[in-house]
Design an enzyme around this catalytic site. Structure first.
Site, short mmCIF file in Angstrom:
data_model
loop_
_atom_site.label_atom_id
_atom_site.label_comp_id
_atom_site.label_asym_id
_atom_site.label_seq_id
_atom_site.Cartn_x
_atom_site.Cartn_y
_atom_site.Cartn_z
N GLN A 128 0.02 -7.91 4.04
CA GLN A 128 -0.75 -6.99 4.86
C GLN A 128 0.06 -5.72 5.13
O GLN A 128 -0.44 -4.81 5.79
CB GLN A 128 -1.12 -7.66 6.18
CG GLN A 128 -1.97 -8.91 6.00
CD GLN A 128 -2.21 -9.65 7.29
OE1 GLN A 128 -3.09 -9.30 8.06
NE2 GLN A 128 -1.42 -10.69 7.53
N HIS A 148 -3.94 -4.52 2.40
CA HIS A 148 -4.27 -3.29 3.11
C HIS A 148 -3.80 -2.05 2.38
O HIS A 148 -3.58 -1.01 2.99
CB HIS A 148 -3.68 -3.33 4.53
CG HIS A 148 -4.24 -4.43 5.37
ND1 HIS A 148 -3.61 -4.94 6.49
CD2 HIS A 148 -5.41 -5.15 5.24
CE1 HIS A 148 -4.35 -5.90 7.01
NE2 HIS A 148 -5.43 -6.04 6.28
N CYS A 159 -10.88 15.57 -5.78
CA CYS A 159 -11.11 15.36 -7.22
C CYS A 159 -10.93 13.90 -7.64
O CYS A 159 -11.10 13.56 -8.81
CB CYS A 159 -10.18 16.24 -8.04
SG CYS A 159 -8.43 15.81 -7.90
N CYS A 180 -3.55 18.38 -3.06
CA CYS A 180 -3.54 18.23 -4.51
C CYS A 180 -3.22 19.57 -5.19
O CYS A 180 -3.86 20.59 -4.90
CB CYS A 180 -4.89 17.71 -4.98
SG CYS A 180 -4.97 17.34 -6.74
#
Length: 480
Positions: A128, A148, A159, A180
């Site tokens: 987790q 997770h 994108c 990005c």
């Protein structure tokens, strides 16, 4: 259970490292580790506490020590909330920068998992945690399932490009929100892919803008249009890969390579979308790989280790009732674990009945994870340095296992807490329908009895249940 009390049906066995005490440990725990060949480990935040990463719910854990004002949060849970991340991503990145790959070293417990693998005893680790320290310690990525998600990967919400977290390491370590920087691109429409600025620019986008709709670039500002919400949901779909298999991976809907130099394009035409870490935020559904791996491992597992987790977050809290009840269960945690009533009441499988009467774990080793693991290794005469470089024990332990007392099925090591969680301290479960992918608003869900985490709302159940495994799987209603 009241504070400062220990539930016991068998009384005190022994104290300290007496021979009866070690013999009891041998019978209940060590024999299981010696004989088992396909161990599943459920790992939680307690494994990483000694690495400097706080757990969530202890007195000195994250929820009690987080500086909400500094991070601009209303409550600790907002740190892992998707909507809060979109509105204020700097809060998450300010906190998470210390967890990113390369900034934290594995603990002794992480290395213990790698040793189990080396001894051909490890079937799978379901963690987790998002820190990726299991792989850093030497566990092969194929044996780790990130329930997770993981900080080792990231994805652009504009994108959909997926890539290794090393591409944003500089910005994250500087406390900046990464965006990005790959060449700008648009999403496929009916089999065609058109670059922004080209003569083939989509009339669909132009028409949308004329109607006043916002496009996907709004994800960078926190304002979500219907189209961007659809893209966000797709981008938020979890991917349980690792650095090796997700490095420079890209979505099927985009082109170009990760790390493209924006200077190579006219007018510095870059994407600029908000980058989301590859972790699962509250309310998001587990990636399909988690359930599929459990469904496959269910037929192979011969022992279960639960390490450093209170199993308070669903659906991982339901793993115990999903795996065969006949396999040995061992807990390594600072305090005892009390499952939510639903999980405890329905821990029998369709084929087997759980013969345990009034208890969940065959042995509960209570204490700091590293102290417990060190004691186990001393008793087994296992050495971490076997095939694992630079992972020796801090000091020889000789015959001292660190075990201080045994009461019933509870073994006490340094750091043990004798206070159990109450049932009402567990997180409220958020369930998504696997048919319409929407959050189920009612308090009853139709659950597949053979799959780990396949749920349907009442609206989707009549149609989707017939298609699910061609109608061969049974469903039952369940309160949430």
């Amino acid at each position: 259970m009241a504070a400062n009390t220990v539930k016991s049906t068998e009384g005190i066995h022994c104290i300290a490292n007496s021979n009866p005490c070690i013999k009891t440990l041998e019978n209940d725990v060590l024999s299981v580790l010696k004989s088992s060949k396909r161990i599943i480990v459920l790992a939680g935040a307690g494994m990483s506490v000694s690495c400097g990463i706080p757990d969530f719910r202890s007195a000195d854990g994250l929820y009690n020590t987080l500086d909400l004002e500094e991070l601009g949060l209303n409550c600790p849970e907002d740190l892992f909330d998707m909507e809060s991340f979109i509105e204020n991503p700097s809060s998450f990145y300010k906190f998470a920068k210390r967890l990113y790959p390369g900034n934290v070293q594995p603990s002794l417990t992480h290395k213990f998992l790698a040793l189990l693998q080396k001894k051909n005893k490890l079937l799978r680790v379901y963690t987790q945690n998002i820190d990726g320290l299991e792989v850093e310690a030497g566990v092969t990525s194929k044996k780790v399932v990130y329930a997770h998600g993981s900080l080792a990967v990231a994805q652009c919400l504009k994108c959909n490009l997926k890539f290794d977290a090393k591409h944003i390491a500089t910005e994250v370590n500087e406390g900046k929100v990464p965006t990005c920087v790959s060449a700008s691109r648009t999403v496929k429409k009916k089999g065609s892919l058109k670059r922004k600025g080209s003569q083939q620019k989509s009339n669909t986008m132009e028409d949308s803008n004329k109607r006043g709709e916002k496009n996907v670039s709004d994800l960078g500002t926190g304002t979500l249009s219907p189209k961007s919400k659809r893209l966000k949901r797709r981008a938020a779909t979890r991917h349980n890969g690792t650095r090796d298999d997700l490095t420079s991976e890209r979505s099927d809907d985009v082109e170009d390579e990760v790390g493209v130099d924006p200077k190579n394009y006219p007018n510095n035409n870059i994407c600029g979308g908000l980058i989301k870490p590859g972790v699962t935020f509250f309310g998001e559904k587990l990636e399909d790989r988690v359930g599929k791996a459990l469904e496959a491992d269910r037929e192979k597992v011969d022992a279960l280790l639960v390490i450093g987790t209170s199993l308070s977050v669903s659906p991982m809290s339901k793993v115990l009732r999903y795996l065969p009840p006949s396999i040995p269960r061992i807990l390594i945690n600072r305090n005892e674990v009390v499952l939510p009533k639903m999980c405890a009441d329905e821990i029998d499988s369709d084929d087997e009945e759980d013969t345990r009467d009034g208890y969940i774990f065959d042995a509960s080793l209570l204490g700091n994870c590293d102290d417990v693991v060190k004691g186990i290794m001393c008793a087994l005469a296992w050495k971490i340095e076997e095939g694992l470089e630079s992972t020796t024990l801090a000091e020889p332990c000789g015959s001292d296992t660190g075990l201080t007392e045994v009461v019933g099925r509870n073994y006490f090591f340094p750091g043990a807490l004798v206070v159990s969680l109450e049932e009402d301290e567990y997180e409220e479960e958020i369930v998504h329908c696997d048919g319409c992918r929407k959050k189920i608003a009612t308090n009853v869900v139709m659950k597949c009895t053979q799959c780990f985490d396949f749920d349907l709302c009442y609206e989707c159940f009549p149609k989707v249940s017939k298609k699910h495994y061609r109608g061969r799987h049974k469903f039952k209603s369940e309160k949430i």
